[in-house]
Design a protein around this motif. Structure first.
Motif, PDB file in Angstrom:
ATOM      1  N   GLN A  66      33.083  56.149   0.888  1.00 38.96           N
ATOM      2  CA  GLN A  66      32.740  55.398  -0.316  1.00 38.96           C
ATOM      3  C   GLN A  66      31.390  55.912  -0.806  1.00 38.96           C
ATOM      4  OE1 GLN A  66      32.151  51.138   0.207  1.00 38.96           O
ATOM      5  NE2 GLN A  66      33.656  50.799  -1.412  1.00 38.96           N
ATOM      6  N   PHE A  67      31.254  56.030  -2.136  1.00 30.46           N
ATOM      7  CA  PHE A  67      29.993  56.487  -2.717  1.00 30.46           C
ATOM      8  C   PHE A  67      29.776  55.808  -4.058  1.00 30.46           C
ATOM      9  CE2 PHE A  67      33.236  59.280  -4.342  1.00 30.46           C
ATOM     10  CZ  PHE A  67      32.880  59.514  -5.668  1.00 30.46           C
ATOM     11  N   ALA A  68      28.516  55.802  -4.468  1.00 31.36           N
ATOM     12  CA  ALA A  68      28.154  55.202  -5.759  1.00 31.36           C
ATOM     13  C   ALA A  68      28.230  56.267  -6.841  1.00 31.36           C
ATOM     14  CB  ALA A  68      26.745  54.622  -5.687  1.00 31.36           C
ATOM     15  N   GLY A  69      28.918  55.946  -7.939  1.00 31.72           N
ATOM     16  CA  GLY A  69      29.050  56.854  -9.073  1.00 31.72           C
ATOM     17  C   GLY A  69      27.801  56.851  -9.928  1.00 31.72           C
ATOM     18  N   GLU A  71      27.082  55.376 -12.706  1.00 32.88           N
ATOM     19  CA  GLU A  71      26.684  54.057 -13.220  1.00 32.88           C
ATOM     20  C   GLU A  71      26.448  53.063 -12.102  1.00 32.88           C
ATOM     21  OE1 GLU A  71      29.429  55.504 -15.364  1.00 32.88           O
ATOM     22  OE2 GLU A  71      27.639  56.253 -16.363  1.00 32.88           O
ATOM     23  N   GLY A  72      26.494  53.516 -10.867  1.00 28.58           N
ATOM     24  CA  GLY A  72      26.269  52.621  -9.742  1.00 28.58           C
ATOM     25  C   GLY A  72      27.526  51.955  -9.223  1.00 28.58           C
ATOM     26  N   ASP A  73      28.676  52.213  -9.862  1.00 27.10           N
ATOM     27  CA  ASP A  73      29.913  51.610  -9.391  1.00 27.10           C
ATOM     28  C   ASP A  73      30.432  52.384  -8.181  1.00 27.10           C
ATOM     29  OD1 ASP A  73      30.176  53.699 -11.174  1.00 27.10           O
ATOM     30  OD2 ASP A  73      32.107  53.058 -11.950  1.00 27.10           O
ATOM     31  N   LEU A  74      31.112  51.677  -7.281  1.00 30.57           N
ATOM     32  CA  LEU A  74      31.580  52.276  -6.037  1.00 30.57           C
ATOM     33  C   LEU A  74      32.930  52.962  -6.222  1.00 30.57           C
ATOM     34  CD1 LEU A  74      30.636  49.577  -3.395  1.00 30.57           C
ATOM     35  CD2 LEU A  74      29.501  51.754  -3.847  1.00 30.57           C
ATOM     36  N   HIS A  75      33.051  54.129  -5.605  1.00 35.43           N
ATOM     37  CA  HIS A  75      34.300  54.896  -5.609  1.00 35.43           C
ATOM     38  C   HIS A  75      34.614  55.251  -4.165  1.00 35.43           C
ATOM     39  CE1 HIS A  75      34.236  55.382  -9.963  1.00 35.43           C
ATOM     40  NE2 HIS A  75      32.936  55.602  -9.832  1.00 35.43           N
TER      41      HIS A  75
END
Length: 140
Positions: A66-69, A71-75
């Motif tokens: 899991q990582f932050a994109g 815009e700060g949203d998680l992917h």
């Protein structure tokens, strides 16, 4: 007849190696162009290797992360690189993600170069040795 079978094998092996090289180079170009971030291992998917030839099957693990994109949203994603040991949850993993679609990501690793670097010479030597070997059979 043996030479025809040998020719078909060489053509098939050449086509398979060529496809693998093109696929690897395409992925490497994408990874080089995409931004890289530190992802966190969230778990792993367990599986088995195939037991081709005389090899025995072995347990392999593909990390999920899991990582932050931007815009700060998680992917999240799953690595295509397998490990013999189960990855530790919470450990860092470098990934490259598509800036236009952050849901598309790859682990930054190049074990495929090592595999292709060994596989291509193996097929070349095998083709030469098998050509020599079938020449030993009488054609009458």
């Amino acid at each position: 007849m043996l030479y025809i079978i040998w020719s078909l094998f060489v053509v098939a092996a050449t086509a398979a190696c060529s496809h693998a090289v093109r696929k690897t180079k395409r992925r490497e170009r994408l990874i080089d162009a995409w931004p890289k971030v530190q992802a966190t291992v969230t778990g792993s998917r367990a599986g088995w290797t195939s037991s081709a030839g005389n090899t025995t099957r072995s347990r392999r693990y593909w990390p999920t992360y899991q990582f932050a994109g931007p815009e700060g949203d998680l992917h999240s994603g799953e690595s295509e690189v397998s490990y013999a040991e189960q990855p530790v949850t919470g450990s860092p993993l470098e990934v490259a993600y598509n800036p236009n679609d952050p849901g598309q990501s790859f682990q930054v690793a190049s074990p495929s170069k090592q595999v292709l670097g060994c596989l291509i010479p193996f097929f070349a030597v095998f083709a030469v040795v098998s050509f020599w070997f079938i020449g030993l059979f009488p054609l009458d």
